[in-house]
Design an enzyme around this catalytic site. Structure first.
Site, PDB file in Angstrom:
ATOM      1  CG  HIS A 124      -2.148  -1.176   0.842  1.00 26.12           C
ATOM      2  ND1 HIS A 124      -2.068  -1.433   2.434  1.00 26.12           N
ATOM      3  CD2 HIS A 124      -3.624  -1.804   0.444  1.00 26.12           C
ATOM      4  CE1 HIS A 124      -3.006  -2.401   1.684  1.00 26.12           C
ATOM      5  NE2 HIS A 124      -3.381  -2.705   1.018  1.00 26.12           N
ATOM      6  CE  LYS A 152     -12.503  -7.016   3.685  1.00 27.97           C
ATOM      7  NZ  LYS A 152     -11.537  -6.235   2.617  1.00 27.97           N
ATOM      8  NE  ARG A 157      -2.689  -7.876  -4.145  1.00 25.02           N
ATOM      9  CZ  ARG A 157      -3.482  -8.108  -3.037  1.00 25.02           C
ATOM     10  NH1 ARG A 157      -3.256  -8.091  -2.249  1.00 25.02           N
ATOM     11  NH2 ARG A 157      -4.733  -8.059  -3.229  1.00 25.02           N
TER      12      ARG A 157
HETATM   13  O1  PNS Z   1      -8.672  -2.652   0.260  1.00 25.12           O
HETATM   14  P1  PNS Z   1     -10.173  -3.725  -0.386  1.00 25.12           P
HETATM   15  O2  PNS Z   1     -10.714  -4.169   1.059  1.00 25.12           O
HETATM   16  O3  PNS Z   1     -10.057  -4.370  -1.909  1.00 25.12           O
HETATM   17  O4  PNS Z   1     -10.988  -2.306  -1.124  1.00 25.12           O
HETATM   18  C1  PNS Z   1     -11.825  -2.398  -1.390  1.00 25.12           C
HETATM   19  C2  PNS Z   1     -13.069  -0.703  -1.433  1.00 25.12           C
HETATM   20  C3  PNS Z   1     -13.116  -0.186   0.239  1.00 25.12           C
HETATM   21  C4  PNS Z   1     -12.062   0.310  -2.066  1.00 25.12           C
HETATM   22  C5  PNS Z   1     -13.701  -1.374  -2.303  1.00 25.12           C
HETATM   23  O5  PNS Z   1     -15.184  -2.178  -1.714  1.00 25.12           O
HETATM   24  C6  PNS Z   1     -15.399   0.370  -1.650  1.00 25.12           C
HETATM   25  O6  PNS Z   1     -15.159   1.368  -2.891  1.00 25.12           O
HETATM   26  N1  PNS Z   1     -16.096  -0.001  -2.064  1.00 25.12           N
HETATM   27  C7  PNS Z   1     -17.213   2.167  -0.879  1.00 25.12           C
HETATM   28  C8  PNS Z   1     -18.923   0.752  -1.063  1.00 25.12           C
HETATM   29  C9  PNS Z   1     -18.520   1.625  -2.924  1.00 25.12           C
HETATM   30  O7  PNS Z   1     -18.624   2.478  -3.195  1.00 25.12           O
HETATM   31  N2  PNS Z   1     -19.147   0.397  -3.299  1.00 25.12           N
HETATM   32  C10 PNS Z   1     -19.710   0.440  -5.188  1.00 25.12           C
HETATM   33  C11 PNS Z   1     -17.986   0.333  -5.850  1.00 25.12           C
HETATM   34  S1  PNS Z   1     -18.287  -1.882  -5.715  1.00 25.12           S
END
Ligand code: PNS
Length: 173
Positions: free
Chosen positions: A19, A43, A92
C-alpha cells in the site's frame, strides 16, 4: 491552478508496504492524496477504522501531500465531496483484475468524470496483502519487510495476540 486530488481507498487492515508503495507513487503524480479507510460494517477486521487510520498516518508521515480519512458509504460520493479527480488502486497478480475492473466500471458509471488509475505493484509486493500479513503474524512469523517499520511492533503485537480461532475467512481477506 486547481489542486489535483486523488483518493486511494481500501480496508488497510493493516496497511502494508505494498500500500505504501502505491501511496508514495500516487503522491508523486497528484498534488494531494487522500488515503481513505473505507468502513465496511459487514467485514470482520482486526483493527478498528480509527486504528487503521492511525497506522497509515504513522506510515506516511514522511510523504508530502498525503492525508488520511475514514469513510462509510459509496466511494464516489466521497470522491465528489472532496473534488477529487481520480481513484488510485494498486494492481497485483491477475487475480485482482476482475474485481478491480468491475469496481472501476461501476464507479465510472456513477461518477463519469473521475478516473480510476491502476498502478502496477512493485515486484517485491506482487503477492503481498493484509491477509498475508495477518496470517504470518498470527503464527508468530516475521512481518518485517511486509509492513512499514514505524508500525511493525504495534501490528506484530496485536496480531500475535489474536486468537486464531477468531480469525475467520473474512478477517483474513
Ligand atoms: O482494500 P479493499 O477491501 O480491497 O478495498 C475495497 C474498497 C473499500 C475500495 C471497495 O470495497 C469500495 O470502494 N467500497 C465502498 C463502497 C462502494 O463504493 N461500492 C461500490 C463500488 S464496489
Amino acid at each position: 491552478m486547481q489542486e489535483r486530488i486523488a483518493v486511494v481507498p481500501g480496508s488497510f487492515d493493516p496497511v502494508t508496504l505494498g500500500h505504501i508503495d502505491i501511496i508514495r507513487r500516487a503522491a508523486a503524480l497528484f498534488d494531494r492524496v487522500i488515503v481513505l479507510v473505507v468502513i465496511n460494517p459487514v467485514k470482520n477486521t482486526s483493527f478498528t477504522p480509527e486504528e487503521r487510520g492511525e497506522l497509515i498516518r504513522k506510515s506516511t508521515a514522511d510523504i508530502p501531500g498525503v492525508e488520511v480519512d475514514l469513510y462509510k458509504g459509496l466511494l464516489v460520493d466521497y470522491v465528489r465531496s472532496r473534488g477529487a479527480v481520480a481513484i488510485v488502486k494498486g494492481l497485483r497478480a491477475m487475480s485482482d483484475f476482475e474485481y478491480e475492473f468491475q469496481m472501476a466500471l461501476i464507479n465510472k458509471k456513477m461518477l463519469p468524470y473521475a478516473e480510476t488509475v491502476f498502478l502496477t505493484t512493485g515486484q517485491n509486493n506482487l503477492y503481498l496483502s493484509s491477509s498475508l500479513v495477518k496470517n504470518v503474524a498470527m503464527f508468530g512469523g516475521d512481518i518485517s519487510g511486509l509492513v512499514p517499520r514505524q508500525i511493525h511492533d504495534e501490528v506484530a503485537a496485536r496480531l500475535s495476540g489474536v486468537d486464531s480461532g477468531k480469525l475467520g475467512k473474512e478477517a483474513l481477506m
